[in-house]
Design an enzyme around this catalytic site. Structure first.
Site, PDB file in Angstrom:
ATOM      1  N   ARG A  36       0.818  -1.214   0.000  1.00  0.00           N
ATOM      2  CA  ARG A  36       0.000   0.000   0.000  1.00  0.00           C
ATOM      3  C   ARG A  36       0.853   1.266   0.000  1.00  0.00           C
ATOM      4  NH1 ARG A  36      -4.887  -1.987   4.086  1.00  0.00           N
ATOM      5  NH2 ARG A  36      -6.112  -2.992   2.455  1.00  0.00           N
ATOM      6  N   LYS A 201     -17.855 -15.868   4.651  1.00  0.00           N
ATOM      7  CA  LYS A 201     -19.290 -15.758   4.918  1.00  0.00           C
ATOM      8  C   LYS A 201     -20.103 -15.236   3.738  1.00  0.00           C
ATOM      9  CE  LYS A 201     -18.743 -14.904   9.895  1.00  0.00           C
ATOM     10  NZ  LYS A 201     -18.999 -13.946  10.983  1.00  0.00           N
ATOM     11  N   GLY A 354      -7.922  -6.948  -0.406  1.00  0.00           N
ATOM     12  CA  GLY A 354      -8.088  -7.737   0.808  1.00  0.00           C
ATOM     13  C   GLY A 354      -7.314  -9.037   0.787  1.00  0.00           C
ATOM     14  N   GLY A 378     -12.916  -3.883   0.748  1.00  0.00           N
ATOM     15  CA  GLY A 378     -14.285  -3.407   0.963  1.00  0.00           C
ATOM     16  C   GLY A 378     -14.752  -2.466  -0.124  1.00  0.00           C
TER      17      GLY A 378
END
Length: 397
Positions: A36, A201, A354, A378
């Protein structure tokens, strides 16, 4: 249309406030992945070359509005200075006396980094007035603002949204590249368009699945969410991760996929083990024959071949979420297979930040072989979901 740095005019001698994403992983105070920081270099170098006095701000970790030394940006300052080759100074606060004094003293060709913006509770406040007050303090430090932290543009937070309304504002190179690349998948993808979704999930990806069932040609499901899909088809999943409260929702997705002509592809075999640990015994079983005392932690060899074939015949592929517990070598095979198929294919390939981006790096793949690796998990998910991102909307001309 996003405003660019060129729209800010002559920057020589001006103080430019840059929101970066320096939320890097740390271990014992050392940065373990500087991706990053490297991603911010083109924008920061452009500003330095333009004669600007650069002030960066970012968050690290989740200090929840409290000053926590373990989340100081000091390690980032050190690494950024090494990478960019100019003097980088850390302010001891975000908009307080030290930040003001160092901003005033900042010389052309130098960088000042404000301390972690999330040390101040107003950064993430839901109260518009609190954020506005903090934004005014930020704006007082600079002449203009550049947004280059793609990983946070889906957040309506002070350093991302509110300050951009107070200063002449533009998107940095990283944000421009992210939006341009991701919109190739969301606005008018070259077909066949395949999306690979993994992660633990279903509930984390409800919106994106619903949206993709109206846009993608094929949807490949792996990771922990596999087992809720299998349960929705009536199969036993043993001790595998299962969101029982999402089974009805998943049934509706299966029906919608049929109605819309979207090919929804589930694993045909899985790698199971009795306990969640890296060195347990492993067995490959059919997806509809998981023993009751076992848990699935990766997609199996036949599924890997199936997924790779679907990726190979695609023109656009977006991937978000690992296929298994790739941190354990015994359960990294599915994630490796997806990454390899994307690397070897001819499609426009997007890795959605991610864990997926982390997997590409940790498993040793050549990042240059992918069309785009997002820096924001996200944010990229919400774009794939079709949402309006506050930090992007505020930059549009």
């Amino acid at each position: 249309m996003l405003k660019t740095i060129d729209s800010l005019g002559d920057l020589n001698g001006k103080r430019v406030l840059v929101r970066c994403d320096f939320n890097v992983p740390l271990k014992e105070g050392k940065i373990t992945d500087d991706g990053r920081i490297r991603a911010a270099l083109p924008t920061l170098q452009k500003l330095l070359d333009s004669g600007a006095k650069v002030i960066t701000m970012a968050h690290l970790g989740r200090p929840k509005g409290q000053v926590m030394p373990e989340f100081s940006l000091a390690p980032v300052v050190q690494r950024l200075a090494e990478l960019i080759g100019v003097k980088v100074t850390l302010a001891q606060d975000t908009t307080g006396a030290d930040a003001k004094a160092k901003a005033e003293a900042l010389a052309t060709g130098e960088i000042l980094m404000l301390e972690n913006v999330r040390f101040d509770p107003r950064e993430t406040s839901k109260d518009d007035a609190e954020r506005a007050a903090f934004a005014a303090e930020m704006a007082a430090l600079a002449d203009c603002y550049v947004s280059d932290g793609f990983g946070v543009v889906h957040r309506k937070q002070t350093s991302v949204y509110d300050v951009a309304k107070l200063l002449p504002a533009a998107a940095g190179f990283l944000v421009l590249k992210e939006i341009e690349s991701l919109r190739k998948a969301t606005d008018n993808p070259e077909r066949p368009y395949t999306v690979v979704l993994g992660g633990s999930k279903v509930s984390d990806k409800l919106g994106v699945i619903a949206n993709l069932l109206t846009k993608a040609d094929s949807l490949l499901i792996g990771g922990g969410m596999t087992y809720t899909f299998l349960a929705a088809q009536g199969y036993a999943v043993g001790k595998s991760l299962l969101e029982a409260d999402q089974i009805d929702t998943v049934k509706s997705y299966l029906d919608q996929a049929k109605q819309n002509g979207v090919e929804l592809v589930l694993p045909v075999d899985v790698v199971v083990t009795p306990e969640f640990k890296p060195d347990g015994p492993t067995t490959v079983v059919a997806a509809d024959a998981i023993p009751e005392d076992q848990m699935g932690l990766d997609i199996g060899p036949k599924s890997r071949e199936l997924f790779a074939a679907k990726i190979a015949e695609s023109k656009t592929v977006a991937w978000n979420g690992p296929m298994g517990v790739f941190e354990f070598p015994a359960f990294a095979g599915g994630t490796k297979a997806v990454a390899k198929a994307m690397q070897d294919g001819t499609a426009f390939s997007i890795v959605g930040g991610g864990d997926s981006a982390a997997a590409v790096r940790q498993l040793g793949f050549d990042e240059s072989k992918f069309s785009h690796i997002s820096t924001g998990g996200g944010a990229s998910l919400e774009l794939l979901e079709g949402k309006v991102l506050p930090g992007i909307e505020v930059l549009e001309a």
